[in-house]
Design a protein around this motif. Structure first.
Motif, PDB file in Angstrom:
ATOM      1  N   GLY A   3       0.711  -1.320   0.226  1.00 16.95           N
ATOM      2  CA  GLY A   3       0.564  -0.152  -0.157  1.00 16.95           C
ATOM      3  C   GLY A   3       1.021   1.126  -0.042  1.00 16.95           C
ATOM      4  O   GLY A   3      -0.125   2.522  -0.735  1.00 16.95           O
ATOM      5  N   ASP A   4       2.403   1.395  -0.267  1.00 17.44           N
ATOM      6  CA  ASP A   4       2.861   1.784   0.679  1.00 17.44           C
ATOM      7  C   ASP A   4       3.772   2.934  -1.391  1.00 17.44           C
ATOM      8  O   ASP A   4       4.865   3.798  -0.755  1.00 17.44           O
ATOM      9  CB  ASP A   4       4.292   2.021   1.181  1.00 17.44           C
ATOM     10  N   ARG A   7       7.854  -4.682  -4.850  1.00 16.11           N
ATOM     11  CA  ARG A   7       8.709  -5.542  -4.436  1.00 16.11           C
ATOM     12  C   ARG A   7       8.711  -6.379  -5.808  1.00 16.11           C
ATOM     13  O   ARG A   7       8.685  -6.265  -6.623  1.00 16.11           O
ATOM     14  CB  ARG A   7       7.401  -6.294  -3.720  1.00 16.11           C
ATOM     15  N   TRP A   8      10.085  -7.044  -5.126  1.00 15.46           N
ATOM     16  CA  TRP A   8      10.364  -8.137  -5.491  1.00 15.46           C
ATOM     17  C   TRP A   8      10.120  -9.145  -5.861  1.00 15.46           C
ATOM     18  O   TRP A   8       9.666  -9.977  -5.117  1.00 15.46           O
ATOM     19  CB  TRP A   8      12.071  -8.039  -5.752  1.00 15.46           C
ATOM     20  N   SER A   9      10.136 -10.390  -6.965  1.00 13.13           N
ATOM     21  CA  SER A   9       9.700 -11.162  -7.073  1.00 13.13           C
ATOM     22  C   SER A   9      10.186 -12.120  -7.840  1.00 13.13           C
ATOM     23  O   SER A   9      11.137 -11.843  -8.227  1.00 13.13           O
ATOM     24  CB  SER A   9       7.838 -11.418  -7.062  1.00 13.13           C
ATOM     25  N   VAL A  10      10.473 -13.251  -7.360  1.00  8.44           N
ATOM     26  CA  VAL A  10      11.206 -14.270  -8.501  1.00  8.44           C
ATOM     27  C   VAL A  10      10.508 -15.194  -9.377  1.00  8.44           C
ATOM     28  O   VAL A  10      11.503 -15.038 -10.709  1.00  8.44           O
ATOM     29  CB  VAL A  10      11.269 -15.679  -7.292  1.00  8.44           C
TER      30      VAL A  10
END
Length: 131
Positions: free
Chosen positions: A4-5, A9-12
């Motif tokens: 929410g900020d 985000r990083w994801s594989v």
């Protein structure tokens, strides 16, 4: 994927490429990858000095040009390959075109490109032809 900020985000799974659902699309991607790889290899080879082969065709420290390439033989093999293609003999055409490529002097870039293209097309036709 983000919170929410507003910070992503990083994801594989971020770098995973989707696989085309149709075989033609997949084959196109494979062909492009192979072409890119072969182009990179050819460029690397063209930019590096060629090592001298260790054989008996070296005379007083100089290499005889006929030891490596033979434009006349390459032309004959090319013509044979075209005749085999016209007759529908794909195996013989493939072998003749590969011989032509191996005998073709590398400074004849348009001839090398034409031979590589014909070899690729012949290989594709061989794969598609009934065994």
């Amino acid at each position: 994927m983000g919170s929410g900020d507003g910070i992503p985000r990083w994801s594989v799974y971020d770098t995973i490429k989707t696989i085309p659902s149709k075989p033609d699309g997949l084959m196109t991607e494979i062909d492009l990858a192979i072409s890119s790889l072969e182009y990179a290899k050819a460029t690397k080879l063209l930019n590096s000095p060629a090592p001298l082969p260790k054989n008996k065709n070296i005379d007083n420290g100089t290499l005889k040009p006929s030891a490596l390439y033979d434009a006349r033989r390459a032309d004959e093999a090319y013509k044979d390959g075209l005749a085999y293609l016209t007759a529908g003999n794909l195996e013989e055409a493939f072998q003749s075109l590969n011989l032509a490529l191996s005998k073709c002097p590398p400074y004849k870039t348009s001839a090398v490109a034409k031979l590589r293209s014909l070899i690729t097309l012949t290989a594709q036709r061989l794969r598609k032809s009934p065994g």
